[in-house]
Design an enzyme around this catalytic site. Structure first.
Site, short mmCIF file in Angstrom:
data_model
loop_
_atom_site.label_atom_id
_atom_site.label_comp_id
_atom_site.label_asym_id
_atom_site.label_seq_id
_atom_site.Cartn_x
_atom_site.Cartn_y
_atom_site.Cartn_z
N ASP A 164 0.71 -1.33 -0.02
CA ASP A 164 -0.04 -0.02 -0.06
C ASP A 164 0.81 1.27 0.06
O ASP A 164 1.77 1.36 0.96
CB ASP A 164 -0.89 -0.02 1.40
CG ASP A 164 -2.17 0.66 1.18
OD1 ASP A 164 -2.36 1.67 0.53
OD2 ASP A 164 -3.28 -0.07 1.43
N ASP B 261 -2.91 4.90 -2.43
CA ASP B 261 -3.75 5.46 -1.65
C ASP B 261 -4.13 6.94 -1.97
O ASP B 261 -3.47 7.71 -2.51
CB ASP B 261 -3.51 5.42 -0.26
CG ASP B 261 -4.24 5.87 0.78
OD1 ASP B 261 -5.20 5.07 1.23
OD2 ASP B 261 -4.12 7.01 1.20
N GLU C 40 -6.36 4.35 -6.09
CA GLU C 40 -7.60 4.59 -5.62
C GLU C 40 -7.95 6.02 -6.01
O GLU C 40 -7.43 6.93 -5.66
CB GLU C 40 -7.55 4.57 -3.85
CG GLU C 40 -8.82 4.57 -3.23
CD GLU C 40 -8.72 4.96 -1.87
OE1 GLU C 40 -9.98 4.78 -1.11
OE2 GLU C 40 -7.69 5.82 -1.33
N HIS D 41 -11.39 -2.45 3.20
CA HIS D 41 -11.33 -2.10 4.69
C HIS D 41 -12.12 -0.71 5.09
O HIS D 41 -12.08 -0.30 6.23
CB HIS D 41 -9.87 -1.88 5.26
CG HIS D 41 -9.21 -0.62 4.37
ND1 HIS D 41 -8.84 -0.72 3.15
CD2 HIS D 41 -8.77 0.39 4.83
CE1 HIS D 41 -8.53 0.14 2.72
NE2 HIS D 41 -8.28 1.06 3.78
N ASP D 42 -12.55 0.03 3.90
CA ASP D 42 -13.55 1.30 4.11
C ASP D 42 -14.88 1.08 3.88
O ASP D 42 -15.60 1.94 4.26
CB ASP D 42 -12.99 2.27 3.33
CG ASP D 42 -11.35 2.85 3.37
OD1 ASP D 42 -10.87 2.67 4.38
OD2 ASP D 42 -10.94 3.10 2.40
C1 NOJ Z 1 -7.78 5.76 1.85
C2 NOJ Z 1 -7.86 4.60 2.82
O1 NOJ Z 1 -8.31 3.31 2.21
C3 NOJ Z 1 -8.47 4.79 4.08
O2 NOJ Z 1 -8.58 3.70 4.91
C4 NOJ Z 1 -7.54 5.87 4.69
O3 NOJ Z 1 -8.12 6.47 5.92
C5 NOJ Z 1 -7.38 7.03 3.63
N1 NOJ Z 1 -7.04 6.77 2.53
C6 NOJ Z 1 -6.37 7.83 4.26
O4 NOJ Z 1 -5.07 7.34 3.85
#
Ligand code: NOJ
Length: 536
Positions: free
Chosen positions: A98, A194, A236, A310-311
């Site tokens: 990541d 990210d 992302e 995970h989000d």
């Molecule tokens: C996206 C990540 O997937 C998330 O978990 C994170 O809180 C934010 N970016 C900040 O890095």
């Protein structure tokens, strides 16, 4: 399109804190992941996207990095990391790291130096202003934090402990590329990037995503790091449209392999509002959005396919039926996604049909986004009830509960006290039970992965949506003479389809229902199957 290994890959996301604890401290770790590689090999995945394991104060569970070239002590050591890479390689599994370079932790040496010594070169690695504007943080409140010592504000689009990096600084960019090469030299398989669409931001003009320098920076990064290597790179990119996705992933542009688009993931909140402002999913919108992505990239880009990370909340609770049809609906979403064109991503526990974990109080949550949102909404006059409803539907801890490996105490995840309680249903839903039951969600995922490995039509076939009742999602894939049909009933009710075609065989299904004449076929709730059509 020139074929690359990642076109054929199936990626599994590991959230290290919650995967497997090897030393009884209640926190998942690298040796824990290595100990479960045989399980992942059995599932059939070919790459692991490893959420951050770098040194970090863990304000945002590792998305706040204090040292990109060191491993957080809670996860192990650099030797453990090397061993994970080597052991994964033995099983033909590549490790995707990541890459979190929109921001660092405020405990990163660069930020510490920037604060202590405003004349240092590091000061300009971050974004400082005398006066804040009204930009908001994604984690609630202002995006600007006042630094008493230097009398200026720094920008942080996430928590206060995640100051944004200033990509306009060339020296900083070079440092990031050096760090990426350190990891590439270790033999990793790629990077998940990210919030990469934020690196070209122009805060004074309130340009946050897709700034004008974003693509020039990515081209520069590609040339300085992975451009001549066979790596998987996935960005992302929350606001991507197919046109934007082509800018990143058209092979001729030499930027990334693919991006995560989130258009489908935004379909269950009120348009223009926050993710917490819930609205039921309209299946016809899901069909339209996913079909658009399946067809519009053509040869100028590549899709990544996912329901979970995970989000995001667990798909079976979010859009499936996690009660009477848990197993069926979990399999239905698996079949729907894995027969599409693109590289599939499975988030840990998705292959078990894990569900959300509703809680009754904010005390039971750990996630900084959820906690900040709770306090922000209380201040804005929302009721506790409505806030908890939103958190139980969309809060990030739903996906972050430890993995249940067995029916033993704490699901065999740890011999200590887990950092976050497991979903209480672990006695029924756990890896051991899934492996033993040939009809489990796990075995459907395994079968889908094998179908992708065995049949190029799954990777390369053209996609065509079949017009059906609104709750039925059905599509063809075609490669040369070969044609497959996927049919999924995304509802608790019986539905009917009518297809003017005959089929040779059923390739995968989630019910025992006999599949006969497709001209007027009654689908039971959440029924899903894939058939190979006959030539006429
Ligand atoms: C996206 C990540 O997937 C998330 O978990 C994170 O809180 C934010 N970016 C900040 O890095």
């Amino acid at each position: 399109m020139q074929e690359k290994w990642w076109h054929n890959a199936v990626v599994y996301q590991v959230y290290p804190k919650s995967f497997m604890d090897s030393n009884g401290d209640g926190i998942g770790d690298l040796p824990g992941i290595t100990s479960k590689l045989d399980y992942l090999a059995k599932l059939g995945i070919t790459a692991i996207w490893l959420s951050p394991v770098y040194d970090s104060p863990m304000d945002d569970n590792g998305y706040d990095i204090a040292d990109y070239q060191a491993i957080a002590a809670i996860f192990g050591t650099m030797e453990d990391m090397d061993q994970l890479i080597a052991e994964a390689k033995k099983r033909d599994i590549r490790i995707i790291m990541d890459l979190v370079v929109n921001h660092t932790s405020d405990e990163h040496a660069w930020f510490v130096e920037a604060c202590e010594n405003p004349d240092s070169p590091e000061r300009d690695y971050y974004i400082w202003r005398d006066e804040p504007n009204d930009l908001d943080s994604i984690f609630s409140g202002s995006a600007w934090e006042y630094d008493e010592k230097s009398g200026q504000y720094y920008l942080h689009f996430f928590s206060k402990k995640q100051p944004d990096l200033n990509w306009e600084n060339e020296k900083l960019r070079q440092k990031i590329y050096e760090m990426m090469n350190f990891w590439i030299d270790k033999g990793i398989g790629g990077f998940r990037m990210d919030v990469i669409d934020m690196i070209g931001k122009i805060p004074d003009e309130k340009v946050v995503n897709n700034g004008p320098m974003l693509h020039p920076y990515l081209k520069e990064m590609n040339q300085a790091t992975f451009g001549d290597k066979e790596l998987l790179t996935v960005g992302e990119t929350w606001g991507a449209t197919p046109e934007i996705a082509k800018l990143y992933s058209n092979p001729e542009r030499h930027e990334l392999s693919m991006v995560f688009q989130f258009e489908h993931s935004l379909l269950d909140n009120e348009p223009g509002k926050e993710k917490w402002d819930l609205k039921p999913l309209d299946v016809s919108e899901l069909k339209a959005v996913l079909s658009k992505w399946q067809t519009e990239l053509g040869n100028e880009g590549w899709n990544s396919l996912f329901w979970n990370n995970h989000d995001l909340p667990r798909i079976v609770s979010r859009w499936g039926n996690d009660k009477e049809y848990r197993v069926r609906s979990a399999k239905a979403f698996a079949i729907l996604l894995h027969m599409m064109k693109g590289t599939p991503y499975i988030y840990q526990g998705e292959e078990l049909g894990l569900t959300n974990t509703p809680v009754s109080s904010i005390e039971e949550l750990d996630d900084i986004e959820s906690i900040n949102m709770y306090h922000d909404r209380i201040e804005r006059g929302f009721s506790v009830e409505s806030i908890m409803e939103s958190l139980n539907a969309k809060g990030r801890d739903n996906a972050r509960r430890p993995i249940p490996w067995t029916a033993e105490a704490n699901g065999g995840f740890t011999t200590g006290t887990p950092w976050l309680a497991l979903n209480p249903n672990y006695k029924e839903i756990n890896v051991e039970a899934e492996l033993q039951n040939p009809d489990s969600v796990f075995h459907t995922y395994r079968k889908l992965i094998q179908l992708r490995k065995d049949h190029p039509i799954v990777v390369w076939g053209d996609y065509e949506l079949l017009e059906t009742n609104s709750n039925v999602f059905a599509y063809y894939r075609t490669l040369g003479e070969e044609r497959w049909l996927t049919v999924v009933n995304l509802s608790d009710s019986e539905e009917e389809i009518s297809v003017d075609a005959r089929f040779n065989k059923v390739l995968v299904a989630n019910t025992e229902d006999e599949i006969t004449d497709l001209h007027a076929y009654k689908l039971s709730p959440w029924q899903a199957f894939v058939v190979e059509l006959s030539g006429n």
